[in-house]
Design a protein around this motif. Structure first.
Motif, mmCIF file in Angstrom:
data_model
loop_
_atom_site.group_PDB
_atom_site.id
_atom_site.type_symbol
_atom_site.label_atom_id
_atom_site.label_comp_id
_atom_site.label_asym_id
_atom_site.label_seq_id
_atom_site.Cartn_x
_atom_site.Cartn_y
_atom_site.Cartn_z
ATOM 1 N N ARG A 46 7.316 -3.985 -6.363
ATOM 2 C CA ARG A 46 6.305 -4.347 -5.372
ATOM 3 C C ARG A 46 6.800 -3.905 -3.999
ATOM 4 O O ARG A 46 7.933 -4.198 -3.611
ATOM 5 N N LEU A 47 5.945 -3.196 -3.271
ATOM 6 C CA LEU A 47 6.306 -2.674 -1.962
ATOM 7 C C LEU A 47 5.771 -3.537 -0.829
ATOM 8 O O LEU A 47 6.371 -3.593 0.250
ATOM 9 N N ILE A 48 4.644 -4.190 -1.073
ATOM 10 C CA ILE A 48 3.985 -4.992 -0.038
ATOM 11 C C ILE A 48 3.576 -6.326 -0.619
ATOM 12 O O ILE A 48 2.998 -6.387 -1.713
ATOM 13 N N GLU A 49 3.890 -7.396 0.095
ATOM 14 C CA GLU A 49 3.424 -8.728 -0.279
ATOM 15 C C GLU A 49 2.102 -8.984 0.424
ATOM 16 O O GLU A 49 1.983 -8.823 1.644
ATOM 17 N N ARG A 50 1.090 -9.364 -0.334
ATOM 18 C CA ARG A 50 -0.240 -9.598 0.205
ATOM 19 C C ARG A 50 -0.506 -11.094 0.263
ATOM 20 O O ARG A 50 -0.239 -11.810 -0.698
ATOM 21 N N SER A 51 -1.013 -11.553 1.389
ATOM 22 C CA SER A 51 -1.355 -12.970 1.533
ATOM 23 C C SER A 51 -2.507 -13.097 2.508
ATOM 24 O O SER A 51 -2.948 -12.104 3.106
ATOM 25 N N GLY A 54 -1.918 -11.640 5.914
ATOM 26 C CA GLY A 54 -1.790 -10.204 6.075
ATOM 27 C C GLY A 54 -0.785 -9.610 5.108
ATOM 28 O O GLY A 54 -0.535 -10.173 4.029
ATOM 29 N N LEU A 55 -0.195 -8.483 5.485
ATOM 30 C CA LEU A 55 0.729 -7.760 4.628
ATOM 31 C C LEU A 55 2.135 -7.804 5.209
ATOM 32 O O LEU A 55 2.326 -7.784 6.410
ATOM 33 N N LYS A 56 3.108 -7.862 4.311
ATOM 34 C CA LYS A 56 4.509 -7.846 4.722
ATOM 35 C C LYS A 56 5.290 -6.995 3.740
ATOM 36 O O LYS A 56 5.133 -7.108 2.526
ATOM 37 N N LEU A 57 6.135 -6.104 4.276
ATOM 38 C CA LEU A 57 6.934 -5.238 3.417
ATOM 39 C C LEU A 57 7.981 -6.043 2.659
ATOM 40 O O LEU A 57 8.624 -6.933 3.222
ATOM 41 N N THR A 58 8.158 -5.715 1.389
ATOM 42 C CA THR A 58 9.264 -6.273 0.624
ATOM 43 C C THR A 58 10.542 -5.515 0.994
ATOM 44 O O THR A 58 10.505 -4.533 1.749
ATOM 45 N N GLU A 59 11.664 -5.969 0.450
ATOM 46 C CA GLU A 59 12.924 -5.255 0.701
ATOM 47 C C GLU A 59 12.834 -3.821 0.203
ATOM 48 O O GLU A 59 13.277 -2.886 0.862
ATOM 49 N N ALA A 60 12.228 -3.644 -0.992
ATOM 50 C CA ALA A 60 12.069 -2.292 -1.543
ATOM 51 C C ALA A 60 11.130 -1.462 -0.677
ATOM 52 O O ALA A 60 11.360 -0.267 -0.456
ATOM 53 N N GLY A 61 10.079 -2.091 -0.156
ATOM 54 C CA GLY A 61 9.141 -1.382 0.700
ATOM 55 C C GLY A 61 9.777 -0.941 2.000
ATOM 56 O O GLY A 61 9.538 0.166 2.486
ATOM 57 N N THR A 62 10.589 -1.816 2.580
ATOM 58 C CA THR A 62 11.293 -1.471 3.819
ATOM 59 C C THR A 62 12.238 -0.298 3.597
ATOM 60 O O THR A 62 12.305 0.636 4.406
ATOM 61 N N MET A 63 12.974 -0.334 2.491
ATOM 62 C CA MET A 63 13.905 0.758 2.186
ATOM 63 C C MET A 63 13.157 2.074 1.995
ATOM 64 O O MET A 63 13.573 3.126 2.507
ATOM 65 N N LEU A 64 12.036 2.016 1.279
ATOM 66 C CA LEU A 64 11.268 3.238 1.039
ATOM 67 C C LEU A 64 10.728 3.811 2.338
ATOM 68 O O LEU A 64 10.770 5.027 2.555
#
Length: 291
Positions: A46-51, A54-64
């Motif tokens: 998962r790259l983005i947490e949706r709530s 709004g949206l927040k980058l996951t650790e993997a998303g930030t690295m990518l």
């Protein structure tokens, strides 16, 4: 990997939301959301947490994002250049440079470079620490006496000398035994003798004033606070005017300045022209002649 999906992920991440990304690009929110979901499924993370907030980058998303944003920008520049049949330097150029060199020279250099290459936007960050070009998205780093690094390539563009200076009213010690002298030093000073002119004069600096800036060290020397070991490039004007007197040149390796960029990236036109421009600015390899 679908580069369009990756590009859309970077677009959403940098705009911090689907709505802003959609308005900036003209791509519908539904399309952006679907492409990011497809990218997550392909990568298995998962790259983005949706709530509801709004949206927040996951650790993997930030690295990518950090590892691919600059590369995608350079690929886009290269494709544009090929499509136009030219290689006009353009885009944003981020440069990390030592604080002292930045204060003395990079303002003029940056302005002259932008005048020569109007399609480049340049950002110069004064950093004495060792920045990571890839992780921190710098295109170029200027470093003093850099250690060998297989990930970086570049050129030496200027040399300097370390000199001991003092105000004219302070008498230069006579060569002979090691001479103790009141000294002005930087905050990180480590006790060691100053050997001048190949050993003709050896001084034992006794710190009386400590400063975090070499410019303050120089100004304190002008005011008669003691002798100081500083780069010749920041003292040659004061030496020429007689505000300071040079006691000698310090023995040992001379400071050299290098302009570096990562060897793992495409050599973007904006990087190539900046390296060439900076080296041409110092044709005699001397900071003193270009101070």
């Amino acid at each position: 990997m679908n580069l369009n999906a990756l590009s859309d992920f970077i677009l959403v991440a940098t705009n911090e939301g689907l709505g802003k990304a959609s308005r900036a690009s003209g791509i519908s929110k539904a399309t952006l959301s679907r492409r990011i979901a497809d990218l997550e499924e392909q990568l298995g993370v998962r790259l983005i947490e949706r709530s509801s907030r709004g949206l927040k980058l996951t650790e993997a998303g930030t690295m990518l994002m950090f590892r691919t944003e600059g590369l995608l920008s350079e690929v886009s520049e290269a494709m544009t250049a090929v499509g136009d049949g030219i290689s006009t330097p353009r885009g944003r150029l981020r440069v990390a440079a030592p604080a002292l060199f930045s204060q003395l020279a990079m303002g003029r250099i940056g302005a002259e470079f932008c005048a020569a290459y109007p399609e480049i936007e340049i950002e110069i960050v004064a950093e004495d620490r060792m920045v990571d070009l890839i992780e921190e998205q710098f295109d170029v780093a200027i470093r003093i006496n850099p250690s060998p690094d297989s990930n970086l390539v570049g050129r030496c563009f200027a040399r300097d000398s370390l000199v001991v200076v003092a105000a004219p009213q302070i008498i230069r010690p006579i060569p002979g035994a090691i001479r103790a002298i009141p000294a002005i030093v930087t905050s990180g000073f480590q006790p060691r003798n100053w050997t001048l002119d190949g050993g003709k004069l050896v001084l034992e600096p006794i710190p009386k004033l400590r400063f975090s800036s070499l410019l303050m060290v120089r100004d304190a020397a002008i005011a008669g606070g003691g002798a100081a070991l500083i780069p010749q490039s920041i003292a040659w004007n004061q030496l020429a005017r007689g505000d300071l007197v040079q006691w000698g040149i310090a023995s040992g390796p001379e400071p050299t300045l290098w302009v570096l960029h990562t060897s793992r990236r495409l050599a973007a036109p904006k990087v190539r022209v900046f390296v060439d421009f900076l080296c041409a600015r110092y044709p005699h390899m001397s900071l003193v002649l270009n101070g």
